[in-house]
Each structure stands twice: as structure tokens, then as C-alpha cells.
Design a protein around this motif. Structure first.
Motif, mmCIF file in Angstrom:
data_model
loop_
_atom_site.group_PDB
_atom_site.id
_atom_site.type_symbol
_atom_site.label_atom_id
_atom_site.label_comp_id
_atom_site.label_asym_id
_atom_site.label_seq_id
_atom_site.Cartn_x
_atom_site.Cartn_y
_atom_site.Cartn_z
ATOM 1 N N ASN A 266 0.828 -1.211 0.000
ATOM 2 C CA ASN A 266 0.000 0.000 0.000
ATOM 3 C C ASN A 266 0.865 1.264 0.000
ATOM 4 N N TRP A 267 1.945 1.242 0.764
ATOM 5 C CA TRP A 267 2.837 2.408 0.820
ATOM 6 C C TRP A 267 3.465 2.674 -0.549
ATOM 7 N N GLN A 268 3.933 1.608 -1.205
ATOM 8 C CA GLN A 268 4.567 1.772 -2.509
ATOM 9 C C GLN A 268 3.568 2.230 -3.574
ATOM 10 N N LEU A 269 2.317 1.871 -3.420
ATOM 11 C CA LEU A 269 1.276 2.287 -4.367
ATOM 12 C C LEU A 269 0.764 3.699 -4.064
ATOM 13 N N GLY A 270 1.294 4.337 -3.023
ATOM 14 C CA GLY A 270 0.873 5.691 -2.685
ATOM 15 C C GLY A 270 -0.467 5.754 -1.977
ATOM 16 N N ARG A 271 -0.921 4.626 -1.468
ATOM 17 C CA ARG A 271 -2.219 4.578 -0.780
ATOM 18 C C ARG A 271 -1.973 4.802 0.709
ATOM 19 N N ARG A 272 -1.815 6.057 1.086
ATOM 20 C CA ARG A 272 -1.389 6.383 2.443
ATOM 21 C C ARG A 272 -2.427 5.999 3.502
ATOM 22 N N ALA A 293 8.919 -5.632 17.502
ATOM 23 C CA ALA A 293 10.162 -4.871 17.372
ATOM 24 C C ALA A 293 10.095 -4.025 16.109
ATOM 25 N N MET A 294 10.596 -2.804 16.204
ATOM 26 C CA MET A 294 10.597 -1.885 15.077
ATOM 27 C C MET A 294 12.034 -1.566 14.673
ATOM 28 N N LYS A 295 12.237 -1.414 13.371
ATOM 29 C CA LYS A 295 13.573 -1.106 12.847
ATOM 30 C C LYS A 295 13.717 0.406 12.665
ATOM 31 N N PHE A 296 13.844 1.107 13.781
ATOM 32 C CA PHE A 296 14.188 2.519 13.732
ATOM 33 C C PHE A 296 15.696 2.632 13.520
ATOM 34 N N LEU A 297 16.112 3.363 12.518
ATOM 35 C CA LEU A 297 17.534 3.506 12.224
ATOM 36 C C LEU A 297 18.035 4.846 12.749
ATOM 37 N N PHE A 298 19.003 4.781 13.662
ATOM 38 C CA PHE A 298 19.558 5.965 14.304
ATOM 39 C C PHE A 298 20.921 6.315 13.702
ATOM 40 N N LYS A 299 21.290 7.562 13.853
ATOM 41 C CA LYS A 299 22.652 7.962 13.527
ATOM 42 C C LYS A 299 23.607 7.228 14.465
ATOM 43 N N LEU A 306 18.418 8.653 11.389
ATOM 44 C CA LEU A 306 19.265 8.937 10.239
ATOM 45 C C LEU A 306 18.719 10.125 9.450
ATOM 46 N N PRO A 307 19.581 11.029 8.998
ATOM 47 C CA PRO A 307 19.109 12.177 8.216
ATOM 48 C C PRO A 307 18.858 11.793 6.758
ATOM 49 N N ASN A 308 18.018 10.798 6.566
ATOM 50 C CA ASN A 308 17.706 10.305 5.225
ATOM 51 C C ASN A 308 16.202 10.162 5.111
ATOM 52 N N PRO A 309 15.517 11.166 4.538
ATOM 53 C CA PRO A 309 14.054 11.121 4.462
ATOM 54 C C PRO A 309 13.520 9.889 3.742
ATOM 55 N N GLN A 310 14.293 9.352 2.798
ATOM 56 C CA GLN A 310 13.839 8.160 2.090
ATOM 57 C C GLN A 310 13.664 6.985 3.050
ATOM 58 N N VAL A 311 14.494 6.973 4.109
ATOM 59 C CA VAL A 311 14.438 5.889 5.088
ATOM 60 C C VAL A 311 13.458 6.205 6.213
ATOM 61 N N THR A 312 13.447 7.446 6.680
ATOM 62 C CA THR A 312 12.755 7.788 7.926
ATOM 63 C C THR A 312 11.413 8.491 7.754
ATOM 64 N N ARG A 313 10.999 8.769 6.527
ATOM 65 C CA ARG A 313 9.789 9.583 6.362
ATOM 66 C C ARG A 313 8.523 8.897 6.879
ATOM 67 N N ALA A 314 8.558 7.560 6.997
ATOM 68 C CA ALA A 314 7.375 6.856 7.519
ATOM 69 C C ALA A 314 7.389 6.765 9.039
ATOM 70 N N TYR A 315 8.469 7.162 9.698
ATOM 71 C CA TYR A 315 8.564 7.004 11.145
ATOM 72 C C TYR A 315 7.453 7.729 11.907
ATOM 73 N N PRO A 316 7.073 8.951 11.535
ATOM 74 C CA PRO A 316 5.968 9.592 12.256
ATOM 75 C C PRO A 316 4.679 8.780 12.203
ATOM 76 N N LEU A 317 4.409 8.170 11.051
ATOM 77 C CA LEU A 317 3.217 7.303 10.936
ATOM 78 C C LEU A 317 3.344 6.126 11.888
ATOM 79 N N TRP A 318 4.517 5.504 11.935
ATOM 80 C CA TRP A 318 4.717 4.351 12.816
ATOM 81 C C TRP A 318 4.479 4.735 14.271
ATOM 82 N N LEU A 319 5.123 5.810 14.700
ATOM 83 C CA LEU A 319 5.021 6.220 16.099
ATOM 84 C C LEU A 319 3.589 6.587 16.468
ATOM 85 N N LYS A 320 2.910 7.265 15.575
ATOM 86 C CA LYS A 320 1.530 7.669 15.855
ATOM 87 C C LYS A 320 0.630 6.452 16.021
#
Length: 413
Positions: A266-272, A293-299, A306-320
Motif C-alpha cells: 500500500n505504501w509503494q502504491l501511494g495509498r497512504r 520490534a521496530m527497525k528505527f535507524l539511528f545515527k 538517520l538524516p535520510n528522508p527516504q528511510v525515515t519519512r514513515a517514522y511519524p506514521l509508525w510512532l503515531k
């Protein structure tokens, strides 16, 4: 005096000599035989990767019973091999599978190798399963890992039993254990009954044993999920979504790979909105099973992502979603940080605790009621799943943050 006469005379004159000799002979005849020495078996040799794969595969396939007639062939399918701790498929397990398939076609003509699919499983074929697991010098999945343990098994679905096993150990160096795309992208991990059933079918059996019942009861669903994973890895997201959806409605389809897959497709299809709902179902599934367990990637060395939006942009959705679902279910959580074994362990424990505390603060910002229902803890590398210390995508799960359901404190305490 001759010898015979001397013996005869001795027996007459010294009867105690004859009695003593008789007692000695009797004791020797009745004394128990000492047990053989119990020499400690030496561990199997650690071979280069290619040699280890061929050794295990030849040991396995050569032990399978030949068909009753030369014209008959046994249908053989391979349920994709996995890491024996994480349940992940990787570049290494795909390479192993390709080598085993080619070996069976070239040197074992009694097998008709077919793709692992729901249609093939309907024919009750022989299924090859296998695990690839890092172990220490004692063969245990703890401490410093020094080799890969290969375990292969043939399961006869028609007979309902294990018919052959093959094992070997491979060198750590040069093995590419990078997870395949579905598993690399999957946000969540837990010890899932479906994967545990697969692992037990390989590692917890010997020839003649029945197939693990959890694995046997879900193998048709596993075939559909395997096809969905192939679609996702190839970028066929709609086909993957259709298959993950179909698997969810099948017996045993409610499993980690399905929920991860629904979210990812669903994420890859843009169905947020659909991705958010799928992730919520994933969280509910984990909390119902007491751990997620969640794969949060830290610096490195930091509590910042990590300062990489491609990796971390879904983190707010996960946490919420984690905060909302935990609050809604009145769940109490121990939030546990983990680390890879690189570096001094006291430093790893402090860093893993700080990361757990940072996730706790992010959750309570979303749902303040969780402040009294969560605890933070750091385990360092004591519960590493991969344990190689590679600090790359191959051992990302060693740096996970887990949410373990715990008993809530009594009111007023």
C-alpha cells in the motif's frame, strides 16, 4: 620333579594357592566391562560457502528414497530458505536455493523440480526447507558468531514426515546476508508462529519425525505469501497487494509477513490511508502476541534518526499508530533498545537505553497517558539476532527497538 607333578603337589600341600587362583579367575569373569571412553565429538569443519552448500545438499538429496520405477519422478519444491534467527530471506539464501535447484536437476534425475506455488503444494510434493544461522564455536546462537550453520530437510507432504536431513557449516567471510527487499523494507519483526514452525521443521526434527503441525497446516498459505514476496521484490506492487490480501483470508494467513506486506505494498502504491490502516493492523497483531520490534535507524552513537528522508519519512506514521493502538488497548509496554555487538558492551547498553528513552518520549508526546504505562530499558547486544557486528543492512535487526507487553502497575502504586 616335573611341572605336572609340581602342580599336583602344590594343590595338595598348599590348598590356599588353588583357592586364591580360583577367586581371581572368578572375579575377572564377573567384573563389569568398563564403559568406553566418551570422547567429545569435534565440531564439523567450517567450509567455504560454496563447498558447505554442496555438502549439505548432497547429503540431503542422496538420502532420499528412489522412486519405485525408473520412469517415475518425485515432485520437489523449495520453500524459500531463511535465516534461522530472523526468518529473513537474503542474498545468501537465494544463492543457496539456486545452487540446490541446479544440483537437483543436474545430478538427481529422480526429482522434478517445480516452483513453490499453491498449485504445486496441492499435489502433495516433497518440500525442501532450510535455515542459515550464525553460530559460535560451540554451535550456539549467542556470543561471538564464527560460522554459518546450514540445515536442510526434505518433508514428504503425502507421508507427513521428514525423510532426509543435510547439515554443514560455512565460513562467515564473503557471505552476503543482505535481506531481500520485502524483508529489508519490513518495518516490524517478532517471533511469529508461522516462521517458528518452519524453523522447527528443519532444526527440530530427524528423519522419520512428523512434519511440524503448524508448518504443515499453513504451507498452502505460505506458498501464496512466497509469491507475493516475489512480486514485491520485483516491483509488481499491485500483484503483491492482491496476493497478500488473499493470504490474509486463508488459514493461518494472519502472520507477520502478511501484515508487513500489506503495509509495504500500500505504501509503494501511494495509498497512504490504506497503509496507515495496514500498519495499525500490524501493531495490533504484535501487541496481541505480546511483543513487536521496530527497525528505527539511528545515527551512529546518537538518539537522532538517520538524516535520510527516504528511510525515515514513515517514522511519524509508525510512532503515531503505535501510540494510538497502545493507548486504545490500555496496554503497558516495556520499550527496549538493542544494539549490535560492535564496541564495548557498557557503551552499547547505555546507548540502547538512551534510544529506548527517546522512543518513549516520542510516544508520550503522541499519547500522554502512556507516560505512566511505559518503561524504558537497554539490553545492549545481549539479545543480538544476527550477531556478526557488520553494522549494515544485514544485521539491522540487532539495532531494533522492541515493545514488550508487560503487566500494568496496580492503581495507586
Amino acid at each position: 620333579m616335573n611341572r605336572t607333578l609340581f602342580s599336583h603337589t602344590a594343590k595338595r600341600s598348599r590348598p590356599w594357592i588353588a583357592l586364591a587362583m580360583s577367586a581371581v579367575l572368578s572375579a575377572c569373569a564377573t567384573a563389569p566391562t568398563p564403559p568406553p571412553s566418551t570422547a567429545v565429538a569435534s565440531p564439523p569443519p567450517v567450509l567455504p560457502f560454496d563447498e558447505a552448500v554442496l555438502k549439505a545438499a548432497n547429503d540431503l538429496l542422496s538420502k532420499a528414497q528412489q522412486p519405485s520405477t525408473a520412469a517415475a519422478k518425485q515432485t520437489l519444491v523449495i520453500d524459500p530458505l531463511i535465516d534461522g534467527m530472523t526468518g529473513y530471506q537474503s542474498s545468501a539464501t537465494l544463492s543457496m536455493q539456486a545452487r540446490i535447484e541446479q544440483l537437483a536437476r543436474d545430478q538427481y534425475p529422480q526429482f522434478d523440480v517445480q516452483p513453490f506455488s499453491a498449485a504445486a503444494v496441492e499435489q502433495a510434493p516433497i518440500v525442501l526447507v532450510g535455515t542459515f544461522t550464525t553460530v559460535n564455536q560451540d554451535g550456539k546462537t549467542e556470543g561471538s558468531r564464527e560460522a554459518w550453520r546450514i540445515c536442510l530437510a526434505l518433508a514428504d507432504l503425502q507421508a507427513g514426515k521428514i525423510i532426509a536431513k543435510g547439515v554443514a557449516r560455512a565460513q562467515i567471510a564473503g557471505v552476503d546476508a543482505t535481506p531481500t527487499r520485502h524483508f529489508r523494507d519490513s518495518p516490524a519483526w517478532m517471533r511469529d508462529p508461522a516462521i517458528e514452525g518452519y524453523i522447527k521443521t528443519c532444526q527440530g526434527t530427524k528423519p522419520g519425525d512428523p512434519i511440524n503441525p503448524v508448518y504443515a497446516s499453513r504451507i498452502k498459505t505460505a506458498a501464496v505469501i512466497s509469491e507475493a514476496i516475489e512480486d514485491y521484490d520485483a516491483g509488481r506492487y499491485q500483484q503483491a497487494l492482491d496476493r497478500y490480501t488473499a493470504a490474509l483470508s486463508m488459514p493461518g494467513g494472519e502472520q507477520l509477513r502478511t501484515y508487513n506486506g500489506l503495509y509495504l505494498a500500500n505504501w509503494q502504491l501511494g495509498r497512504r490511508d490504506a497503509a496507515t490502516q495496514s500498519f495499525g493492523q500490524l501493531v495490533d497483531y504484535g501487541l496481541a502476541n505480546k511483543s513487536l520490534a521496530m527497525k528505527f535507524l539511528f545515527k551512529p552513537g546518537s538518539t537522532a534518526f538517520l538524516p535520510n528522508p527516504q528511510v525515515t519519512r514513515a517514522y511519524p506514521l509508525w510512532l503515531k499508530q503505535i501510540a494510538a493502538r497502545a493507548e486504545q488497548s490500555k496496554t503497558c509496554l516495556e520499550i527496549v533498545g538493542h544494539s549490535s555487538p560492535t564496541g564495548p558492551e557498557p557503551l552499547n547498553e547505555r546507548l540502547s537505553l538512551r534510544r529506548a528513552e527517546s522512543i518513549q518520549q516520542r510516544l508520550t508526546a503522541q499519547a500522554p497517558a502512556l507516560g505512566k504505562r511505559t518503561l524504558a530499558a537497554g539490553r545492549g547486544s545481549r539479545e543480538a539476532l544476527v550477531g556478526t557486528g557488520a553494522d549494515d543492512l544485514s544485521d539491522g535487526l540487532d539495532r531494533r527497538v522492541s515493545f514488550d507487553v508487560m503487566d500494568c502497575p496496580a492503581a495507586g502504586s
